[in-house]
Scaffold this motif. Sequence first.
Motif, PDB file in Angstrom:
ATOM      1  N   ILE A   6       0.725  -1.330  -0.086  1.00 38.16           N
ATOM      2  CA  ILE A   6      -0.184  -0.037  -0.005  1.00 38.16           C
ATOM      3  C   ILE A   6       0.591   1.186   0.066  1.00 38.16           C
ATOM      4  N   TYR A   7       1.994   1.195   0.827  1.00 35.57           N
ATOM      5  CA  TYR A   7       2.690   2.517   1.019  1.00 35.57           C
ATOM      6  C   TYR A   7       3.618   2.649  -0.282  1.00 35.57           C
ATOM      7  N   LEU A   8       3.891   1.572  -1.072  1.00 38.71           N
ATOM      8  CA  LEU A   8       4.601   1.754  -2.227  1.00 38.71           C
ATOM      9  C   LEU A   8       3.792   2.218  -3.350  1.00 38.71           C
ATOM     10  N   LEU A   9       2.615   1.859  -3.152  1.00 38.81           N
ATOM     11  CA  LEU A   9       1.596   2.487  -4.467  1.00 38.81           C
ATOM     12  C   LEU A   9       1.455   4.088  -4.175  1.00 38.81           C
ATOM     13  N   TYR A  10       1.360   4.331  -2.763  1.00 38.55           N
ATOM     14  CA  TYR A  10       1.223   5.893  -2.360  1.00 38.55           C
ATOM     15  C   TYR A  10       2.531   6.408  -2.991  1.00 38.55           C
ATOM     16  N   LEU A  11       3.726   5.915  -2.874  1.00 38.67           N
ATOM     17  CA  LEU A  11       4.810   6.288  -3.318  1.00 38.67           C
ATOM     18  C   LEU A  11       4.961   6.453  -4.949  1.00 38.67           C
ATOM     19  N   LEU A  12       4.494   5.527  -5.344  1.00 42.63           N
ATOM     20  CA  LEU A  12       4.506   5.643  -7.152  1.00 42.63           C
ATOM     21  C   LEU A  12       3.364   6.820  -7.381  1.00 42.63           C
ATOM     22  N   ILE A  13       2.414   6.947  -6.703  1.00 43.50           N
ATOM     23  CA  ILE A  13       1.568   7.947  -7.249  1.00 43.50           C
ATOM     24  C   ILE A  13       1.789   9.440  -6.943  1.00 43.50           C
ATOM     25  N   ALA A  14       2.431   9.402  -5.802  1.00 40.44           N
ATOM     26  CA  ALA A  14       3.267  10.741  -5.522  1.00 40.44           C
ATOM     27  C   ALA A  14       4.470  11.002  -6.459  1.00 40.44           C
ATOM     28  N   GLY A  15       5.145  10.062  -6.877  1.00 37.97           N
ATOM     29  CA  GLY A  15       6.061  10.231  -7.786  1.00 37.97           C
ATOM     30  C   GLY A  15       5.642  10.795  -9.109  1.00 37.97           C
ATOM     31  N   ALA A  16       4.539  10.144  -9.365  1.00 36.61           N
ATOM     32  CA  ALA A  16       3.929  10.556 -10.811  1.00 36.61           C
ATOM     33  C   ALA A  16       3.349  12.043 -10.862  1.00 36.61           C
ATOM     34  N   PHE A  17       2.812  12.304  -9.554  1.00 42.41           N
ATOM     35  CA  PHE A  17       2.334  13.666  -9.526  1.00 42.41           C
ATOM     36  C   PHE A  17       3.130  15.067  -9.426  1.00 42.41           C
ATOM     37  N   VAL A  18       4.362  14.577  -8.760  1.00 46.20           N
ATOM     38  CA  VAL A  18       5.520  15.299  -8.751  1.00 46.20           C
ATOM     39  C   VAL A  18       6.194  15.652  -9.971  1.00 46.20           C
ATOM     40  N   GLY A  19       6.494  14.497 -10.822  1.00 43.20           N
ATOM     41  CA  GLY A  19       7.146  14.494 -11.860  1.00 43.20           C
ATOM     42  C   GLY A  19       6.306  15.263 -12.991  1.00 43.20           C
ATOM     43  N   PHE A  20       5.084  15.147 -13.028  1.00 42.84           N
ATOM     44  CA  PHE A  20       4.088  16.037 -14.016  1.00 42.84           C
ATOM     45  C   PHE A  20       4.220  17.421 -13.781  1.00 42.84           C
TER      46      PHE A  20
END
Length: 270
Positions: A6-20
């Motif tokens: 779950i936390y890895l999923l949150y990190l993947l989403i955060a990375g996508a948001f920040v990168g965009f």
Amino acid sequence: MEWWNIYLLYLLIAGAFVGFFAGLLGIGGGLIIVPVLITLFTAQNFPANSISHVALGTTMATILFTSISSLYAHYRHNAVQWNIVISMTPGIFLGTLMGTVLVSSLTGNTLNTIFVIFIFSVATQMLLQFRPRAMFQLPGKIGLFFAGGLIGGISSLVAIGGGLLSVSFLTMCQVKIQHAIGTAAAIGFPIALAGTIGYAANEILHPGLELPKYSLGYIYLPALACLVLTSSLTAPIGAKMTYSMKTSILKTIFIALLYCIGIKMLIDLV
């Protein structure tokens, strides 16, 4: 789903948001990544006395990877003034390394206070559309050395690539804005490199640190991998959208997000 998935999923989403948003607005992701990591690390019951430190170190290591693509893009457009980069890099390395040493001696609350002040300053600057004016001549090598040290030191305390500080400094020194942005992108790499080395070396300098498993000094490797993976995929998408749509609305949303993050962290401090 296991808790760690779950936390890895949150990190993947955060990375996508920040990168965009980094690609869209040309803004480093440290201002978003640090608060997100503090929240996630707290939820995972990481050692309380090192949560803020690990968030800063992991963010700086993330910027090391993302700064390479930015540097290459500006290099292709011949927007980097390498004489400035070469003169500032020694000061950047020294100032950034000293900053990481200072971080290890500060408490989490102190680090969070510094970050809150900085995030409010950046959000207000963007809201008011403040642009520094050309006021000085570009200093010589000694002046650039000390300027690099100051920029590197501040950047290491809040885990940013130094773009905001570098662009403002170079603009005030009568460097054209296109070259200021390109040169700042090049400066971001040695800042991130020195910061990553400094945060990783804290485990050697302070062998008694209480750190989460899979950490290299103050760098939490699973979070680093997730953030780098998705941010590298979405940053080019954001960069392309810069030229195909009006960014004013999204910029306003980003400013509001910064204020919300700053307010939340301020409330947590109080």
